[in-house]
Design a protein around this motif. Sequence first.
Motif, PDB file in Angstrom:
ATOM      1  N   PRO A 153       0.881  -1.231  -0.224  1.00  0.00           N
ATOM      2  CA  PRO A 153      -0.190  -0.237   0.097  1.00  0.00           C
ATOM      3  C   PRO A 153       0.729   0.967  -0.099  1.00  0.00           C
ATOM      4  O   PRO A 153       0.860   1.969  -0.626  1.00  0.00           O
ATOM      5  CB  PRO A 153      -0.559  -0.197   1.368  1.00  0.00           C
ATOM      6  N   ALA A 154       2.166   1.437   0.465  1.00  0.00           N
ATOM      7  CA  ALA A 154       2.792   2.640   0.661  1.00  0.00           C
ATOM      8  C   ALA A 154       3.246   2.676  -0.384  1.00  0.00           C
ATOM      9  O   ALA A 154       3.104   4.250  -1.211  1.00  0.00           O
ATOM     10  CB  ALA A 154       4.060   2.286   1.810  1.00  0.00           C
ATOM     11  N   LEU A 155       3.769   1.590  -0.863  1.00  0.00           N
ATOM     12  CA  LEU A 155       4.525   1.856  -2.747  1.00  0.00           C
ATOM     13  C   LEU A 155       3.450   2.142  -3.655  1.00  0.00           C
ATOM     14  O   LEU A 155       3.232   2.963  -4.074  1.00  0.00           O
ATOM     15  CB  LEU A 155       5.023   0.532  -3.238  1.00  0.00           C
ATOM     16  N   LEU A 156       2.436   1.957  -3.750  1.00  0.00           N
ATOM     17  CA  LEU A 156       1.405   2.398  -4.467  1.00  0.00           C
ATOM     18  C   LEU A 156       0.572   3.822  -4.072  1.00  0.00           C
ATOM     19  O   LEU A 156       0.766   4.524  -5.524  1.00  0.00           O
ATOM     20  CB  LEU A 156      -0.084   1.379  -4.109  1.00  0.00           C
ATOM     21  N   ALA A 157       0.603   4.110  -2.947  1.00  0.00           N
ATOM     22  CA  ALA A 157       0.201   5.692  -2.617  1.00  0.00           C
ATOM     23  C   ALA A 157       1.678   6.878  -3.096  1.00  0.00           C
ATOM     24  O   ALA A 157       1.210   7.543  -3.815  1.00  0.00           O
ATOM     25  CB  ALA A 157      -0.059   5.849  -1.247  1.00  0.00           C
ATOM     26  N   GLY A 158       2.589   5.922  -3.059  1.00  0.00           N
ATOM     27  CA  GLY A 158       3.849   7.083  -3.676  1.00  0.00           C
ATOM     28  C   GLY A 158       3.534   6.312  -5.062  1.00  0.00           C
ATOM     29  O   GLY A 158       3.958   8.020  -6.025  1.00  0.00           O
ATOM     30  N   ASN A 159       3.401   5.163  -6.012  1.00  0.00           N
ATOM     31  CA  ASN A 159       3.429   5.632  -7.167  1.00  0.00           C
ATOM     32  C   ASN A 159       1.966   6.892  -7.756  1.00  0.00           C
ATOM     33  O   ASN A 159       1.503   7.800  -8.675  1.00  0.00           O
ATOM     34  CB  ASN A 159       2.680   4.205  -7.441  1.00  0.00           C
ATOM     35  N   ALA A 160       0.706   6.826  -7.303  1.00  0.00           N
ATOM     36  CA  ALA A 160      -0.537   7.463  -6.738  1.00  0.00           C
ATOM     37  C   ALA A 160      -0.148   8.725  -7.341  1.00  0.00           C
ATOM     38  O   ALA A 160      -0.850   9.627  -7.707  1.00  0.00           O
ATOM     39  CB  ALA A 160      -1.225   6.762  -6.036  1.00  0.00           C
ATOM     40  N   LEU A 161       1.073   9.619  -6.272  1.00  0.00           N
ATOM     41  CA  LEU A 161       1.259  10.678  -6.097  1.00  0.00           C
ATOM     42  C   LEU A 161       1.824  11.221  -7.312  1.00  0.00           C
ATOM     43  O   LEU A 161       2.194  12.479  -8.185  1.00  0.00           O
ATOM     44  CB  LEU A 161       2.067  11.104  -4.823  1.00  0.00           C
ATOM     45  N   LEU A 162       2.318  10.362  -7.457  1.00  0.00           N
ATOM     46  CA  LEU A 162       3.858  10.583  -8.593  1.00  0.00           C
ATOM     47  C   LEU A 162       3.004  10.592 -10.050  1.00  0.00           C
ATOM     48  O   LEU A 162       3.108  11.881 -11.134  1.00  0.00           O
ATOM     49  CB  LEU A 162       4.838   9.338  -9.497  1.00  0.00           C
ATOM     50  N   THR A 163       2.068   9.726 -10.027  1.00  0.00           N
ATOM     51  CA  THR A 163       1.224  10.375 -11.310  1.00  0.00           C
ATOM     52  C   THR A 163       0.041  11.078 -11.597  1.00  0.00           C
ATOM     53  O   THR A 163       0.107  11.833 -12.450  1.00  0.00           O
ATOM     54  CB  THR A 163      -0.053   9.247 -11.318  1.00  0.00           C
ATOM     55  N   GLN A 164      -0.285  11.806 -10.180  1.00  0.00           N
ATOM     56  CA  GLN A 164      -1.249  13.156  -9.844  1.00  0.00           C
ATOM     57  C   GLN A 164       0.080  14.454  -9.941  1.00  0.00           C
ATOM     58  O   GLN A 164      -1.408  15.143 -10.165  1.00  0.00           O
ATOM     59  CB  GLN A 164      -1.699  12.692  -8.214  1.00  0.00           C
ATOM     60  N   ALA A 165       0.855  14.220 -10.161  1.00  0.00           N
ATOM     61  CA  ALA A 165       1.601  15.069 -10.631  1.00  0.00           C
ATOM     62  C   ALA A 165       1.490  16.096 -12.161  1.00  0.00           C
ATOM     63  O   ALA A 165       1.845  16.953 -11.633  1.00  0.00           O
ATOM     64  CB  ALA A 165       3.374  14.863  -9.938  1.00  0.00           C
TER      65      ALA A 165
END
Length: 322
Positions: free
Chosen positions: A103-115
């Motif tokens: 879940p932590a890695l997925l949340a990080g990926n989501a933040l990168l995409t949202q940028a």
Amino acid sequence: MVDPALRSALDELPASVRGVAAYHFGWCDEQLRPTGQRSGKAVRPLLTLLSAAALGGPAAAALPAATAVELVHNFSLLHDDVMDGDERRRHRPTAWRVFGTGPALLAGNALLTQAAVVLGDGASAVDQQRMLADTVLQLLDGQAADLDFEHRLSVSPDEYLTMAEKKTGALLGCSCGLGAVGVGADPITVGRLVRFGRLLGLIFQIVDDLLGIWGDPAVTGKPVHSDLRRRKKSLPVVLALGSRFTGADELADLYHGDRPLSDAELARAAYLIDESGAREWSRLRADVLRGQAEAQLTSAAVSGPGAAGLRTLADHLTRRTR
């Protein structure tokens, strides 16, 4: 300005990752109950807003870019905490310790995409997205080098500084560059602001390395001697191991072993590094880089409160204690 924009960006994330990201930012506790806290130091978005203002543009116009760089920064933190095995950040358990690695890695990926989404599709957005994408690749390259160093017996100071400029300097340089691009600055001026930010990144990393050994846990939020405990090859360590001072062999024996170091051994390692002169050299290097950063601002002909803010922030990063 930045906190509401960040919260709005996170509101658009899928529920499966939104809570993990909000916890990482400090906005909720482990049960996802609001804490009323603000996010971290926000150095990178501040650089973006100040750079735009220092070149005569409205800071508000740079808000999407400022939000984007903070999202990217926190993507990197979420992933770094997993890779480094860090169990605490901002005085509480890291996201992966609370919710799990996946879940932590997925949340990080989501933040990168949202940028990329936050930057939008305005006139300067294409150039900003290209700059941000290139920066992320440099950041990843720097992180890969940092991980590689953990398995090497010898790392040179030049290798370390190259890694640090990519891992930390690239995003601070991009933060300044995005603000300059957003107000239509010419390529030479953009380049000078980027270089200013990259130098600040090196300063930030050097000070971070000093705090990782000698910082006050009550202030930094990390355990005493945290970097030594992980046998991290930070700049003072690299300098001390590569020096010819009388305690170098003893330090190498402590640092290159496999078993966990005791508190007494950690304190001894910190003492040896200090005795080698690496602590003082690192401090002096940060001061030299601060002067080089100032020269870039002078060449860029920045002015007004924005320029004053950039200089104040540079001084703060050089002297910070957390």
